[in-house]
Scaffold this active site. Structure first.
Site, PDB file in Angstrom:
ATOM      1  CB  CYS A   1      14.445  61.267  11.964  1.00 51.79           C
ATOM      2  SG  CYS A   1      15.702  60.302  12.786  1.00 51.79           S
TER       3      CYS A   1
ATOM      4  CG  HIS B   1      13.012  63.898  14.977  1.00 51.51           C
ATOM      5  ND1 HIS B   1      12.531  62.685  15.427  1.00 51.51           N
ATOM      6  CD2 HIS B   1      14.341  63.726  14.752  1.00 51.51           C
ATOM      7  CE1 HIS B   1      13.534  61.823  15.473  1.00 51.51           C
ATOM      8  NE2 HIS B   1      14.635  62.420  15.077  1.00 51.51           N
TER       9      HIS B   1
ATOM     10  CG  ASN C   1      15.824  59.938  17.737  1.00 56.46           C
ATOM     11  OD1 ASN C   1      14.839  59.601  17.073  1.00 56.46           O
ATOM     12  ND2 ASN C   1      16.857  60.566  17.204  1.00 56.46           N
TER      13      ASN C   1
HETATM   14  O1  UT7 Z   1      17.611  61.720  14.786  1.00 57.30           O
HETATM   15  C1  UT7 Z   1      18.931  61.893  14.321  1.00 57.30           C
HETATM   16  C2  UT7 Z   1      19.895  61.056  15.130  1.00 57.30           C
HETATM   17  N1  UT7 Z   1      20.239  61.742  16.341  1.00 57.30           N
HETATM   18  C3  UT7 Z   1      21.448  62.254  16.532  1.00 57.30           C
HETATM   19  O2  UT7 Z   1      22.283  62.158  15.677  1.00 57.30           O
HETATM   20  C4  UT7 Z   1      21.757  62.933  17.812  1.00 57.30           C
HETATM   21  C5  UT7 Z   1      22.205  64.351  17.616  1.00 57.30           C
HETATM   22  N2  UT7 Z   1      23.316  64.692  18.509  1.00 57.30           N
HETATM   23  C6  UT7 Z   1      23.198  64.724  19.827  1.00 57.30           C
HETATM   24  O3  UT7 Z   1      22.125  64.529  20.368  1.00 57.30           O
HETATM   25  C7  UT7 Z   1      24.427  65.045  20.637  1.00 57.30           C
HETATM   26  O4  UT7 Z   1      25.474  65.448  19.770  1.00 57.30           O
HETATM   27  C8  UT7 Z   1      24.919  63.833  21.497  1.00 57.30           C
HETATM   28  C9  UT7 Z   1      23.939  63.616  22.646  1.00 57.30           C
HETATM   29  C10 UT7 Z   1      25.033  62.597  20.646  1.00 57.30           C
HETATM   30  C11 UT7 Z   1      26.260  64.152  22.110  1.00 57.30           C
HETATM   31  O5  UT7 Z   1      26.213  65.352  22.872  1.00 57.30           O
HETATM   32  P1  UT7 Z   1      27.313  66.460  22.671  1.00 57.30           P
HETATM   33  O6  UT7 Z   1      27.040  67.507  23.653  1.00 57.30           O
HETATM   34  O7  UT7 Z   1      27.337  66.843  21.233  1.00 57.30           O
HETATM   35  O8  UT7 Z   1      28.636  65.682  23.116  1.00 57.30           O
HETATM   36  P2  UT7 Z   1      29.967  65.454  22.290  1.00 57.30           P
HETATM   37  O9  UT7 Z   1      29.751  64.491  21.179  1.00 57.30           O
HETATM   38  O10 UT7 Z   1      30.581  66.781  21.974  1.00 57.30           O
HETATM   39  O11 UT7 Z   1      30.874  64.715  23.379  1.00 57.30           O
HETATM   40  C12 UT7 Z   1      31.320  65.361  24.566  1.00 57.30           C
HETATM   41  C13 UT7 Z   1      32.087  64.364  25.413  1.00 57.30           C
HETATM   42  C14 UT7 Z   1      33.113  63.561  24.609  1.00 57.30           C
HETATM   43  O12 UT7 Z   1      34.225  63.363  25.435  1.00 57.30           O
HETATM   44  P3  UT7 Z   1      35.553  64.278  25.240  1.00 57.30           P
HETATM   45  O13 UT7 Z   1      35.994  64.056  23.826  1.00 57.30           O
HETATM   46  O14 UT7 Z   1      35.114  65.684  25.504  1.00 57.30           O
HETATM   47  O15 UT7 Z   1      36.472  63.724  26.277  1.00 57.30           O
HETATM   48  C15 UT7 Z   1      32.443  62.229  24.408  1.00 57.30           C
HETATM   49  O16 UT7 Z   1      33.357  61.163  24.275  1.00 57.30           O
HETATM   50  O17 UT7 Z   1      31.178  63.403  25.963  1.00 57.30           O
HETATM   51  C16 UT7 Z   1      31.654  62.075  25.685  1.00 57.30           C
HETATM   52  N3  UT7 Z   1      30.500  61.190  25.565  1.00 57.30           N
HETATM   53  C17 UT7 Z   1      29.903  60.616  26.625  1.00 57.30           C
HETATM   54  N4  UT7 Z   1      30.166  60.667  27.947  1.00 57.30           N
HETATM   55  C18 UT7 Z   1      29.349  59.980  28.775  1.00 57.30           C
HETATM   56  C19 UT7 Z   1      29.835  60.813  24.439  1.00 57.30           C
HETATM   57  N5  UT7 Z   1      28.811  60.005  24.746  1.00 57.30           N
HETATM   58  C20 UT7 Z   1      28.832  59.854  26.112  1.00 57.30           C
HETATM   59  C21 UT7 Z   1      28.034  59.143  27.012  1.00 57.30           C
HETATM   60  N6  UT7 Z   1      28.319  59.234  28.335  1.00 57.30           N
HETATM   61  N7  UT7 Z   1      26.971  58.405  26.613  1.00 57.30           N
END
Ligand code: UT7
Length: 329
Positions: free
Chosen positions: A116, A256, A286
């Site tokens: 990125c 970004h 993204n």
């Molecule tokens: O350019 C670099 C690449 N970009 C990235 O790496 C993205 C950076 N990170 C992010 O944007 C965020 O961390 C995410 C959008 C990927 C995730 O958001 P978050 O608020 O950090 O969620 P989390 O990973 O803490 O997950 C919370 C919950 C989990 O369930 P449990 O364990 O609490 O039961 C996940 O399994 O949300 C669940 N989850 C989803 N639920 C519905 C993860 N993805 C999804 C989904 N739909 N697509």
């Protein structure tokens, strides 16, 4: 960067494939919801290429626009730099395909792999060649077909990414968009946080690598989230301080397009109003190396860049890598 020749942006361009992949469509593919995606990322839809379309095709469209905006013909381009994590092939470089397709017969060609942050790396490199008087016209492109390395059975990644390309023509003594500074960093100890494990010399393509889904992106999102907020704050603060730019002189931040929550959190920590950052993540998701040049081109076309004001572009991504580009418009 001690500049011998003033380096500026003579023209910008961008291209997004027409096919939209909406959150509602993703609801039918994985266990997710439009509400979750919008609340956690700010994304409503992203663009996806049709079968047969490759990264250089998107790069070519964006490049033609940038050249037209600069009134420069392809034969006058000295150097083509393509930042991408989704090249047409492992080799030759995607920049070679672009060079051939646009007819830039005199141009040198290279791809940059900095995920990125790739576009910022590309501008930094291109600006050096111009500042030293080696080249006059350098085309820097960020282009991605991330849909080709996205696992559409993995809800934690497939909601995030889209395809697209953006380009700038850097030119000696261009009238605006003067590069004031570029800042680049990397930390390979964080290599496993975001990666495509297969397809290189570590895990070459095999039946097993395909069965184990090793050719798709794997991301530890929560770790990226914290890293991204921290880096965005640091990069903006340092970019303003090191160039002696006051808050009044700051025009637009072009971050970004990683996640709306990351952008909002960073701006809040910096006490910068949200409307001082250009965002289009709701429409495109993204697009990795393409995200900043697409946003820059849209900001230009929407007349969001005010003459004399500072523009701060910041990016971070796999590698780990991060960097900033500060310009005066
Ligand atoms: O350019 C670099 C690449 N970009 C990235 O790496 C993205 C950076 N990170 C992010 O944007 C965020 O961390 C995410 C959008 C990927 C995730 O958001 P978050 O608020 O950090 O969620 P989390 O990973 O803490 O997950 C919370 C919950 C989990 O369930 P449990 O364990 O609490 O039961 C996940 O399994 O949300 C669940 N989850 C989803 N639920 C519905 C993860 N993805 C999804 C989904 N739909 N697509």
């Amino acid at each position: 960067m001690p500049s011998l020749v003033k380096v500026g942006v003579a023209g910008t361009g961008s291209y997004l494939p027409p096919r939209r992949l909406t959150n509602q469509e993703l609801e039918k593919m994985v266990d997710t919801s439009d509400e979750w995606i919008r609340e956690r990322t700010g994304i409503r839809e992203r663009r996806i290429v049709d079968e047969g379309v490759v990264t250089s095709d998107l790069a070519v469209e964006a490049s033609r626009q940038a050249l037209a905006a600069a009134s420069v013909s392809a034969e006058d381009v000295d150097f083509i730099i393509v930042a991408t994590s989704t090249p047409d092939n492992i080799f030759p470089a995607t920049a070679c395909h672009v060079q051939h397709k646009i007819g830039a017969t005199r141009a040198a060609t290279i791809d940059i792999s900095a995920a990125c942050t790739g576009f910022i790396y590309g501008v930094a490199m291109g600006a050096q060649f111009i500042a030293t008087g080696t080249y006059r016209n350098v085309l820097v492109i960020g282009a991605e077909c991330l849909s080709k390395i996205t696992d559409y059975t993995d809800r934690t990644t497939c909601i995030l990414f889209g395809d697209g390309a953006g380009a700038v023509l850097l030119q000696a003594d261009a009238p605006h968009g003067h590069v004031l500074s570029t800042f680049l960093r990397g930390d390979g100890s964080g290599g496993e946080v975001m990666q495509v494990p297969g397809g290189g010399s570590r895990i070459p393509a095999s039946i097993e690598s395909v069965q184990n889904r090793m050719h798709f992106m794997r991301i530890r999102g929560r770790e990226v989230f914290k890293f991204a907020v921290m880096k965005m704050v640091e990069l903006i603060e340092d970019g303003l301080r090191s160039n002696g730019i006051s808050r009044e002189e700051l025009g637009l931040i072009i971050p970004h397009q990683v996640n709306m929550r990351i952008i909002e959190l960073a701006l809040k920590k910096l006490d910068i109003p949200p409307d001082q950052a250009y965002t289009n993540i709701d429409r495109y998701g993204n697009t990795s190396a393409a995200s900043i040049p697409i946003a820059l081109d849209e900001a230009v076309r929407e007349n969001r860049l005010v003459s004399g004001k500072a523009i701060v572009c910041v990016a971070f991504g796999a590698g780990l890598t991060w960097g900033s580009l500060v310009m005066r418009w």
